[in-house]
Write an enzyme that holds these catalytic residues in place. Structure first.
Site, PDB file in Angstrom:
ATOM      1  N   GLU A 187      -0.420  30.331  -9.111  1.00 33.37           N
ATOM      2  CA  GLU A 187      -1.686  31.034  -8.932  1.00 33.37           C
ATOM      3  C   GLU A 187      -1.445  32.474  -9.403  1.00 33.37           C
ATOM      4  O   GLU A 187      -0.492  33.116  -8.950  1.00 33.37           O
ATOM      5  CB  GLU A 187      -2.084  31.024  -7.452  1.00 33.37           C
ATOM      6  CG  GLU A 187      -3.439  31.642  -7.261  1.00 33.37           C
ATOM      7  CD  GLU A 187      -3.901  31.711  -5.808  1.00 33.37           C
ATOM      8  OE1 GLU A 187      -3.251  31.118  -4.925  1.00 33.37           O
ATOM      9  OE2 GLU A 187      -4.913  32.393  -5.588  1.00 33.37           O
ATOM     10  N   LYS A 221       4.276  35.654  -1.252  1.00 33.34           N
ATOM     11  CA  LYS A 221       3.561  36.577  -2.139  1.00 33.34           C
ATOM     12  C   LYS A 221       2.761  37.600  -1.351  1.00 33.34           C
ATOM     13  O   LYS A 221       2.584  38.728  -1.792  1.00 33.34           O
ATOM     14  CB  LYS A 221       2.636  35.800  -3.080  1.00 33.34           C
ATOM     15  CG  LYS A 221       3.345  35.396  -4.357  1.00 33.34           C
ATOM     16  CD  LYS A 221       2.357  35.031  -5.433  1.00 33.34           C
ATOM     17  CE  LYS A 221       2.218  33.538  -5.490  1.00 33.34           C
ATOM     18  NZ  LYS A 221       1.400  33.051  -6.590  1.00 33.34           N
ATOM     19  N   ARG A 252      11.105  24.138  -0.353  1.00 35.73           N
ATOM     20  CA  ARG A 252      11.070  25.407  -1.058  1.00 35.73           C
ATOM     21  C   ARG A 252      12.361  26.177  -0.823  1.00 35.73           C
ATOM     22  O   ARG A 252      13.093  25.905   0.119  1.00 35.73           O
ATOM     23  CB  ARG A 252       9.846  26.227  -0.668  1.00 35.73           C
ATOM     24  CG  ARG A 252       9.734  26.597   0.782  1.00 35.73           C
ATOM     25  CD  ARG A 252       8.324  27.057   1.132  1.00 35.73           C
ATOM     26  NE  ARG A 252       7.969  28.307   0.486  1.00 35.73           N
ATOM     27  CZ  ARG A 252       6.847  28.500  -0.217  1.00 35.73           C
ATOM     28  NH1 ARG A 252       5.992  27.526  -0.397  1.00 35.73           N
ATOM     29  NH2 ARG A 252       6.577  29.660  -0.727  1.00 35.73           N
TER      30      ARG A 252
END
Ligand code: ATP
Ligand code: MG
Length: 558
Positions: free
Chosen positions: A37, A273, A263
């Site tokens: 994104e 983020k 992850r």
């Protein structure tokens, strides 16, 4: 530091699945994608995902797409689209012609939403976001049907069309899938497909007043592109039934499968983020590419070679269980790569002046220094010796403890590539600080060996006062002082010593004159790279990493 265990590369559960699919001739070609994104810069966690998706496309017959998941214009910017492409390339991967944007599919996604409405599988809900949240139920309680759930197809089509036309304000209505408010999996309790958002989109401008949710856009984008293995992180595992529901209900051109892996988490590091954005916006760091940031841009500026990152993600492997990797493992990979590739130079970080009293005034001589101990093809260079030198303040102690073998009054040491020297006097300022040393050298030890066979226990780096050049050196340490920083209150865990500026350092003249951004090893100090903040009069070097893992030891000592 924990010594990394070498893992066998190429054997993980995802690659096993792909191999099995190929063995059964399920696919001609494997198609993966990396779907960022564009709402921030990429970080080292993304490097793991990039290396996995692009790596698979290299190892098996196939291709990997770069697809921007640009469904939330409020947070997305062209700057991020550009930086993400630069970072994927820097890491060493190439999407070729396969650059895509979820926004390219907005028309098709809209038509498919209308189709869901016509099939009685979606409805416009007038409830507020808060009402929807409250009616969703909990893990133990079912949700409640919306009072708008049984609208007619015509009414839904009309309202959805008017949402698109921009008739309603933000938040007035949403389009929801009609699945099951009693489903055990909360993701299936009539998830939101579209929300009203009067926002300018970096690519579609003001064309749309409604934007699809991640859940609705993602799987369909995969299907449009013919993705065979849609690889994502574990938090999307519970979304897979919804992913499959859309794929089953819609006339999609292909049926991708979603697979989830753990992850990357790293000690002393936050990879969210949201946190990284706040670090930048609140000025805790100098920008997305601040060398302390775990972003690829930060690591690139800091001198971390992309090969070290690729090696790191190879070593940590791909698993299904969440874990936290010791940042020492990353540092190990960086040191290994830089030790192999970087030329040696000399720099004095905290200079202490030395006068060689028996060296003739005005005389200098050129000595030969080796550029890489394991690579003769890297050649040699000349360094200048003279009467006035600089050594490292830390390499001298007036009253040394027993095991201190470096310079102290009466003690003899080797100056690398030069001579044996002995300290004869210590000069102090009014405050009692050592400001200069007087030494003598032994002319017979030229090159660093005594013909009479006597030994010294220390070899030190040095620079000539006349030919070395002033420089600023920036020593970076962990951004966080806590091995597991608290993402919800990260400011409290910041390391106040994450940046140490050494304003009076000295470097070899050739180092200062070069504009190269190759990383160098400053002997006995670590790896350093020229920073772009350098000006012609003032070169600046950033420490990529020290030679040894001193940080872990300091932390252990407390
Ligand atoms: P955040 O959770 O901080 O908001 P994100 O994961 O949502 O970040 P995306 O741009 O959506 O950021 O990520 C693109 C891809 O990178 C996704 O497939 C995501 O799963 C993967 N990814 C993100 N963070 C990590 C990580 N720490 N380890 C491995 N893969 C990651
Ligand atoms: Mg995401």
């Amino acid at each position: 530091m924990t010594e990394p265990v070498a893992t066998e590369v190429g054997r993980d559960f995802i690659r096993d699945i792909i191999q099995a699919d190929l063995d059964q001739a399920k696919y001609q070609e494997i198609v993966t994608r990396f779907p960022p994104e564009p709402n921030g810069y990429l970080h080292i966690g993304h490097a793991k995902s990039i290396a996995l998706n692009f790596g698979i496309a290299q190892e098996f017959p196939g291709r990997c797409h770069l697809r921007f998941d640009d469904t939330n214009p409020v947070k997305e910017e062209q700057e991020y689209i550009d930086s993400i492409q630069a970072d994927v390339r820097w890491l060493g991967f190439d999407w070729g012609k396969n650059l895509f944007f979820a926004s390219d599919y907005f028309d098709r996604l809209y038509e498919w939403a209308e189709q869901l409405i016509r099939d009685g599988l979606a409805y416009v809900d007038d409830q507020s976001q808060e009402e929807i949240r409250l009616a969703r139920g909990t893990l133990t309680e079912p949700g409640k049907n919306s009072p708008f759930r049984d609208r007619t197809v015509d009414e839904n089509l009309d309202l959805f069309g008017r949402m698109k036309a921009g008739e309603f304000p933000n938040g007035a209505r949403v389009l929801r899938a009609k699945i099951d408010m009693g489903a055990g999996n909360i993701n299936l309790r009539d998830p939101v497909l579209y929300r009203i958002l009067h926002a300018h989109h970096p690519r579609t401008g003001t064309k749309w007043s409604i934007y699809p949710s991640y859940d609705y856009a993602h799987g369909q984008s995969d299907a449009i592109e013919g993705i065979t293995h849609s690889i994502c992180t574990l938090e999307f595992e519970d979304h897979r039934p919804l992913y499959d529901w859309f794929i089953e209900k819609l006339p999609v051109p292909s049926k991708p499968h979603q697979y989830e892996f753990a992850r990357l988490n790293l000690t002393y590091t936050l990879l969210s983020k949201r946190v990284l954005t706040q670090l930048v916006r609140e000025g805790h760091v100098a920008g997305w590419d601040d060398p302390r940031m775990p972003t690829m841009a930060g690591m690139r500026r800091r001198g971390v070679p992309p090969a070290a990152l690729r090696e790191f993600v190879k070593r940590i492997g791909v698993a299904k269980a969440n874990s936290v990797v010791d940042v020492g493992m990353l540092e190990f990979c960086i040191r290994e790569e830089l030790n192999r590739t970087s030329q040696r130079r000399m720099a004095v970080l905290k200079p202490l002046k030395v006068v060689i009293e028996n060296y003739p005034e005005g005389q200098t001589e050129e000595l030969e220094a080796i550029n890489h101990p394991d690579d003769p093809s890297a050649g040699t260079r000349k360094i200048t010796f003279g009467r006035e030198l600089f050594i490292e303040q830390d390499d001298f102690m007036e009253n040394p403890p027993k095991k201190f073998f470096r310079l102290s009054p009466g003690n003899e040491v080797r100056l690398r590539y030069a001579y044996f020297v002995k300290c004869t006097a210590v000069i102090k300022n009014d405050a009692g600080e050592v400001v200069e040393l007087r030494c003598t050298y032994d002319p017979a030890t030229k090159g660093g060996n005594a013909p009479d066979g006597r030994k010294v226990k220390a070899t030190m780096h040095w620079l000539s006062a006349a030919t070395s050049v002033p420089a600023e050196i920036r020593v970076y340490n962990q951004l966080f002082a806590n091995p597991s920083p608290d993402a919800s209150n990260f400011a409290a865990d910041l390391n106040p010593q994450s940046l140490e500026i050494l304003a009076d350092a000295r470097v070899e003249a050739s180092v200062a004159e070069s504009n190269s951004t190759e990383v160098m090893q400053f002997e006995r100090q670590g790896y350093f790279v020229r920073d772009r903040d350098s000006t012609p009069g003032k070169p600046i070097f950033s420490r990529t990493i020290g030679l040894r893992d001193t940080f872990a030891k300091e932390v252990a000592k407390g």
